[in-house]
Design an enzyme around this catalytic site. Structure first.
Site, PDB file in Angstrom:
ATOM      1  N   ARG A  31       0.750  -1.351  -0.039  1.00  0.00           N
ATOM      2  CA  ARG A  31       0.111  -0.072  -0.571  1.00  0.00           C
ATOM      3  C   ARG A  31       0.903   1.282  -0.140  1.00  0.00           C
ATOM      4  O   ARG A  31       0.776   2.237   0.155  1.00  0.00           O
ATOM      5  CB  ARG A  31      -1.093  -0.122   1.613  1.00  0.00           C
ATOM      6  CG  ARG A  31      -2.354  -0.796   1.194  1.00  0.00           C
ATOM      7  CD  ARG A  31      -2.869  -0.213   0.073  1.00  0.00           C
ATOM      8  NE  ARG A  31      -4.271  -0.998  -0.203  1.00  0.00           N
ATOM      9  CZ  ARG A  31      -5.110  -1.629   0.188  1.00  0.00           C
ATOM     10  NH1 ARG A  31      -5.406  -1.330   1.508  1.00  0.00           N
ATOM     11  NH2 ARG A  31      -5.934  -2.361  -0.024  1.00  0.00           N
ATOM     12  N   GLU A  43      -0.833  -7.965  -6.826  1.00  0.00           N
ATOM     13  CA  GLU A  43      -2.177  -8.909  -7.560  1.00  0.00           C
ATOM     14  C   GLU A  43      -2.220  -9.821  -7.827  1.00  0.00           C
ATOM     15  O   GLU A  43      -2.865 -10.788  -7.967  1.00  0.00           O
ATOM     16  CB  GLU A  43      -2.468  -7.796  -9.195  1.00  0.00           C
ATOM     17  CG  GLU A  43      -2.949  -6.682  -8.365  1.00  0.00           C
ATOM     18  CD  GLU A  43      -3.934  -6.456  -7.721  1.00  0.00           C
ATOM     19  OE1 GLU A  43      -4.610  -6.697  -7.312  1.00  0.00           O
ATOM     20  OE2 GLU A  43      -3.890  -5.323  -7.067  1.00  0.00           O
ATOM     21  N   THR A  49      -6.854 -15.473  -3.309  1.00  0.00           N
ATOM     22  CA  THR A  49      -6.142 -16.050  -2.248  1.00  0.00           C
ATOM     23  C   THR A  49      -6.609 -15.170  -0.780  1.00  0.00           C
ATOM     24  O   THR A  49      -5.725 -13.561  -1.315  1.00  0.00           O
ATOM     25  CB  THR A  49      -4.719 -16.142  -2.370  1.00  0.00           C
ATOM     26  OG1 THR A  49      -4.508 -17.141  -3.627  1.00  0.00           O
ATOM     27  CG2 THR A  49      -3.403 -16.599  -1.546  1.00  0.00           C
ATOM     28  N   LEU A  86       1.496 -21.610  -2.386  1.00  0.00           N
ATOM     29  CA  LEU A  86       0.325 -21.524  -2.824  1.00  0.00           C
ATOM     30  C   LEU A  86      -1.175 -21.186  -3.255  1.00  0.00           C
ATOM     31  O   LEU A  86      -1.789 -21.126  -3.321  1.00  0.00           O
ATOM     32  CB  LEU A  86       1.104 -19.376  -2.852  1.00  0.00           C
ATOM     33  CG  LEU A  86       1.479 -18.742  -2.675  1.00  0.00           C
ATOM     34  CD1 LEU A  86       1.466 -17.439  -4.233  1.00  0.00           C
ATOM     35  CD2 LEU A  86       0.294 -18.325  -1.889  1.00  0.00           C
ATOM     36  N   GLY A  87      -0.489 -22.552  -3.796  1.00  0.00           N
ATOM     37  CA  GLY A  87      -1.377 -23.095  -5.297  1.00  0.00           C
ATOM     38  C   GLY A  87      -1.478 -22.848  -5.966  1.00  0.00           C
ATOM     39  O   GLY A  87      -0.691 -21.164  -6.284  1.00  0.00           O
ATOM     40  N   TYR A  88      -1.858 -22.816  -7.107  1.00  0.00           N
ATOM     41  CA  TYR A  88      -2.679 -22.576  -8.193  1.00  0.00           C
ATOM     42  C   TYR A  88      -1.127 -21.573  -9.247  1.00  0.00           C
ATOM     43  O   TYR A  88      -0.886 -21.100  -9.673  1.00  0.00           O
ATOM     44  CB  TYR A  88      -3.514 -20.743  -8.464  1.00  0.00           C
ATOM     45  CG  TYR A  88      -4.862 -21.264  -8.079  1.00  0.00           C
ATOM     46  CD1 TYR A  88      -5.906 -22.569  -8.408  1.00  0.00           C
ATOM     47  CD2 TYR A  88      -5.851 -20.789  -7.910  1.00  0.00           C
ATOM     48  CE1 TYR A  88      -6.864 -22.694  -8.470  1.00  0.00           C
ATOM     49  CE2 TYR A  88      -7.226 -20.642  -8.300  1.00  0.00           C
ATOM     50  CZ  TYR A  88      -7.341 -21.752  -7.773  1.00  0.00           C
ATOM     51  OH  TYR A  88      -8.717 -22.459  -8.305  1.00  0.00           O
ATOM     52  N   TYR A 126      -9.138  -8.155 -14.378  1.00  0.00           N
ATOM     53  CA  TYR A 126      -9.067  -7.353 -13.905  1.00  0.00           C
ATOM     54  C   TYR A 126      -7.514  -6.862 -12.522  1.00  0.00           C
ATOM     55  O   TYR A 126      -7.533  -5.868 -12.668  1.00  0.00           O
ATOM     56  CB  TYR A 126      -9.256  -8.412 -12.116  1.00  0.00           C
ATOM     57  CG  TYR A 126      -9.194  -8.496 -10.528  1.00  0.00           C
ATOM     58  CD1 TYR A 126      -9.790  -7.321  -9.796  1.00  0.00           C
ATOM     59  CD2 TYR A 126      -7.675  -8.590 -10.409  1.00  0.00           C
ATOM     60  CE1 TYR A 126      -9.470  -6.646  -9.085  1.00  0.00           C
ATOM     61  CE2 TYR A 126      -7.140  -9.023  -9.390  1.00  0.00           C
ATOM     62  CZ  TYR A 126      -7.761  -7.565  -8.540  1.00  0.00           C
ATOM     63  OH  TYR A 126      -6.853  -7.443  -7.787  1.00  0.00           O
ATOM     64  N   ASP A 144     -14.006  -7.963  -9.039  1.00  0.00           N
ATOM     65  CA  ASP A 144     -13.175  -8.988  -8.217  1.00  0.00           C
ATOM     66  C   ASP A 144     -14.654 -10.216  -7.744  1.00  0.00           C
ATOM     67  O   ASP A 144     -15.391  -8.801  -7.744  1.00  0.00           O
ATOM     68  CB  ASP A 144     -12.080  -8.937  -7.151  1.00  0.00           C
ATOM     69  CG  ASP A 144     -11.664  -8.221  -5.922  1.00  0.00           C
ATOM     70  OD1 ASP A 144     -12.824  -6.941  -6.060  1.00  0.00           O
ATOM     71  OD2 ASP A 144     -11.502  -7.992  -5.226  1.00  0.00           O
ATOM     72  N   CYS A 204     -22.983  -4.722   8.429  1.00  0.00           N
ATOM     73  CA  CYS A 204     -23.679  -3.193   7.731  1.00  0.00           C
ATOM     74  C   CYS A 204     -24.498  -1.980   8.799  1.00  0.00           C
ATOM     75  O   CYS A 204     -23.456  -1.496   8.303  1.00  0.00           O
ATOM     76  CB  CYS A 204     -25.404  -3.728   7.718  1.00  0.00           C
ATOM     77  SG  CYS A 204     -24.845  -5.213   5.854  1.00  0.00           S
ATOM     78  N   CYS A 207     -20.955   0.386   7.948  1.00  0.00           N
ATOM     79  CA  CYS A 207     -20.569   0.344   6.640  1.00  0.00           C
ATOM     80  C   CYS A 207     -20.356   2.114   6.216  1.00  0.00           C
ATOM     81  O   CYS A 207     -21.607   2.384   6.540  1.00  0.00           O
ATOM     82  CB  CYS A 207     -21.568  -0.467   5.840  1.00  0.00           C
ATOM     83  SG  CYS A 207     -21.628  -0.136   4.224  1.00  0.00           S
ATOM     84  N   CYS A 213     -27.729   1.818   0.806  1.00  0.00           N
ATOM     85  CA  CYS A 213     -27.567  -0.015   0.064  1.00  0.00           C
ATOM     86  C   CYS A 213     -29.117  -0.874  -0.053  1.00  0.00           C
ATOM     87  O   CYS A 213     -29.693  -0.925   1.623  1.00  0.00           O
ATOM     88  CB  CYS A 213     -27.265  -0.555   1.144  1.00  0.00           C
ATOM     89  SG  CYS A 213     -26.230  -2.592   0.829  1.00  0.00           S
TER      90      CYS A 213
END
Length: 344
Positions: A31, A43, A49, A86-88, A126, A144, A204, A207, A213
């Site tokens: 960030r 990303e 994940t 991590l997978g994928y 994305y 996403d 909520c 929020c 909403c």
DNA sequence: AACACGGGGAG
DNA sequence: CTCCCAGTGTT
């Protein structure tokens, strides 16, 4: 009534999201930068994940591969090693290829245009939207799972998110509330989705956009998003032989098709002469998203040097040290098996 | 348009 | 146990 550049009456919604984000953004390592390399890596790492699951992998990856050039020049197996667990795994293969694409096609300079970013291996709509908006002032919503959930609830929209047109559909909904700063808006939606508008038990009351909403006002939050497609897991049975002698064992690398792409595994068969050396077997069950895997692993303690050498000569297996096995990328269940064998 | 692809954590 | 996560590539 204020309108944004789409002509909608929801500009105040986008601004409330931005204000909430300024005060409540999660403190994450990526960030504090607009380096497109780091944003791109994060990303990819965090596709499908959770942040907590991928944070160590992200930090270790950036530490070892701090820029495009370092990554492009690395061996694929080392990139896979940093992806272990991590997978994928196609993400790791593609991230490596994409780094080489940037070196070859863009002189090592990360492309700034959405359409160019989209050409990179493993980068879809994305990720291209996220990188271009966060780093280069692009104006595409990074749609996403969070967008699906927040927007479907906000508009009480029952569009099926498992429909392949969902990305386009929710991109158009996002445009209705999207403010000027799209990069922060995209990140704000991610944080709202994970911290407030959670799949189960959303907060909520906290929020910033609950007044507008529709699902909240109707007390129908749990009806959204609508997702019809259910994934069914099939059974997959695997057999492996943990063939070892003198603190070494035999492995081979998987192909780039099917599961566990390019990861290492044990032999799937042994010669008849080896069978007397089987000391025990163990069956491991392992759940993947689409498969219930049952792995039977035979422990083969080869006490005959002649047979060991013959078996290696007849097959193209690689020999590796049990103690040094952490330098190879194994599927999680095999990784666990090796770790357990070290305790014996 | 439909499906395959990992692993972990929450409820 | 079921669901879902900072999705993409392939067919």
């Amino acid at each position: 009534m204020e309108k944004n550049n789409t002509g909608s009456d929801f500009l105040h919604v986008g601004n409330r999201l931005l204000e909430w984000y300024r005060n409540n953004a999660r403190d994450l390592p990526f960030r504090q930068t607009k380096d497109p390399y780091k944003i791109w890596i994060c990303e990819i790492v965090f596709q499908q994940t959770r942040i907590n699951q991928g944070l160590n992998h992200y930090n270790n990856f950036i530490k070892r591969f701090p820029d495009v050039k370092t990554l492009a020049e690395a061996e694929e197996n080392e990139v896979l090693l940093y992806w272990k667990g991590l997978g994928y795994y196609s993400r790791a293969i593609n991230i490596h290829k994409a780094a080489q694409q940037i070196m070859n096609d863009y002189q090592g300079v990360f492309p700034a245009q959405y359409e160019e970013i989209l050409k990179l291996k493993g980068v879809g709509k994305y990720t291209a939207a996220a990188v271009s908006s966060i780093c280069f002032g692009g104006r595409m919503p990074a749609v996403d799972g969070n967008f699906y959930r927040v927007l479907s609830r906000f508009f009480a929209d029952d569009f099926d998110i498992s429909n392949s047109r969902a990305f386009t559909y929710f991109s158009e909904l996002a445009a209705l509330v999207m403010p000027e700063n799209v990069g922060d808006f995209n990140q704000a939606m991610m944080d709202i989705g994970s911290e407030i508008c959670k799949p189960k038990n959303p907060l909520c009351g906290e929020c910033p956009i609950n007044e507008d909403c529709i699902a909240f006002s109707l007390q129908k939050i749990s009806d959204y998003p609508v997702k019809t497609k259910k994934v069914k897991a099939e059974d997959l049975a695997l057999t492996y032989y943990f063939v070892h002698r003198n603190e070494q064992f035999l492995i081979r690398q998987r192909g780039d098709d099917f599961i566990w792409k390019k990861l290492f595994e044990f032999p799937s068969s042994i010669s008849e002469e080896m069978e007397p050396f089987i000391t025990n077997s163990k069956t491991i069950t392992h759940k993947l998203t689409h498969k219930n895997v049952s792995i039977e692993i035979f422990n083969v303690n080869v006490t005959s040097e002649t047979l060991w050498n013959d078996f290696i000569a007849e097959n193209q297996y690689e020999i590796t040290d049990i103690q040094g096995s952490h330098e190879k990328s194994f599927p999680k269940p095999l990784e666990n098996y090796i770790q357990n064998s070290l305790k014996d």
